[in-house]
Scaffold this motif. Structure first.
Motif, PDB file in Angstrom:
ATOM      1  N   ALA A   1       0.837  -1.208   0.000  1.00  0.00           N
ATOM      2  CA  ALA A   1       0.000   0.000   0.000  1.00  0.00           C
ATOM      3  C   ALA A   1       0.871   1.257   0.000  1.00  0.00           C
ATOM      4  O   ALA A   1       0.583   2.221  -0.728  1.00  0.00           O
ATOM      5  CB  ALA A   1      -0.930  -0.004   1.217  1.00  0.00           C
ATOM      6  N   PHE A   2       1.931   1.252   0.799  1.00  0.00           N
ATOM      7  CA  PHE A   2       2.841   2.397   0.813  1.00  0.00           C
ATOM      8  C   PHE A   2       3.520   2.567  -0.545  1.00  0.00           C
ATOM      9  O   PHE A   2       3.647   3.669  -1.051  1.00  0.00           O
ATOM     10  CB  PHE A   2       3.897   2.231   1.909  1.00  0.00           C
ATOM     11  N   ARG A   3       3.960   1.464  -1.131  1.00  0.00           N
ATOM     12  CA  ARG A   3       4.594   1.540  -2.450  1.00  0.00           C
ATOM     13  C   ARG A   3       3.617   2.094  -3.478  1.00  0.00           C
ATOM     14  O   ARG A   3       3.951   2.963  -4.282  1.00  0.00           O
ATOM     15  CB  ARG A   3       5.080   0.156  -2.886  1.00  0.00           C
ATOM     16  N   ASP A   4       2.376   1.604  -3.461  1.00  0.00           N
ATOM     17  CA  ASP A   4       1.368   2.072  -4.402  1.00  0.00           C
ATOM     18  C   ASP A   4       1.025   3.547  -4.188  1.00  0.00           C
ATOM     19  O   ASP A   4       0.583   4.223  -5.111  1.00  0.00           O
ATOM     20  CB  ASP A   4       0.104   1.222  -4.309  1.00  0.00           C
ATOM     21  N   ALA A   5       1.258   4.039  -2.968  1.00  0.00           N
ATOM     22  CA  ALA A   5       1.015   5.455  -2.662  1.00  0.00           C
ATOM     23  C   ALA A   5       2.196   6.336  -3.086  1.00  0.00           C
ATOM     24  O   ALA A   5       2.154   7.551  -2.907  1.00  0.00           O
ATOM     25  CB  ALA A   5       0.742   5.629  -1.168  1.00  0.00           C
ATOM     26  N   GLY A   6       3.250   5.713  -3.593  1.00  0.00           N
ATOM     27  CA  GLY A   6       4.402   6.475  -4.060  1.00  0.00           C
ATOM     28  C   GLY A   6       5.550   6.554  -3.076  1.00  0.00           C
ATOM     29  O   GLY A   6       6.538   7.241  -3.323  1.00  0.00           O
TER      30      GLY A   6
END
Length: 140
Positions: free
Chosen positions: A33-38
């Motif tokens: 989720a953090f990765r997908d948030a940038g």
């Protein structure tokens, strides 16, 4: 650093599994989720000692340290991590989050020792991501 520069800089996160806790599904979910948030995400892997987590956080120069813990040893392990960060003068610049099973009575104690937030099971990912964006410390 201006607010615009702060927003443009990628937030670096270490998601850490401390101690003998081998349940890492939540750590993988929040990492994704953090990765997908940038955010830039580093995952510690399982069974890390507090000093290993401190070393990784310092060497990787992270903005956020997310500690995933389900073992019930949060009152023992989290203070060791905080003490280690303090030794390296990295405590003030690191947003420390704890995720997992933490009894209500223990949450307050963790917050008092310097944890920025405690997120339990079922916390919406959007809430955690928003919290990080709003509270990540401006880098020196």
């Amino acid at each position: 650093m201006s607010t615009q520069e702060q927003e443009e800089r990628t937030i670096r996160c270490l998601i850490a599994k401390v101690g003998l806790d081998g349940h890492d599904r939540g750590a993988h979910v929040i990492s994704r989720a953090f990765r997908d948030a940038g955010f830039e995400v580093i995952y510690s892997g399982l069974h890390r000692a507090p000093d290993e987590i401190v070393q990784a956080a310092v060497q990787e120069d992270v903005d956020v340290l997310g500690i995933s813990i389900l073992s019930g040893a949060h009152n023992t392990l989290v203070p060791k991590i905080i003490a280690g960060l303090e030794e390296y003068d990295a405590f003030e610049d690191t947003l420390i989050l704890v995720g997992g099973i933490v009894p209500d009575d223990d949450r307050e104690e963790l917050l008092e020792m310097g944890v920025s937030a405690v997120f339990g099971p079922g916390t919406p990912m959007e809430d955690t991501i928003e919290f990080v964006r709003e509270n990540v410390h401006e880098r020196k």
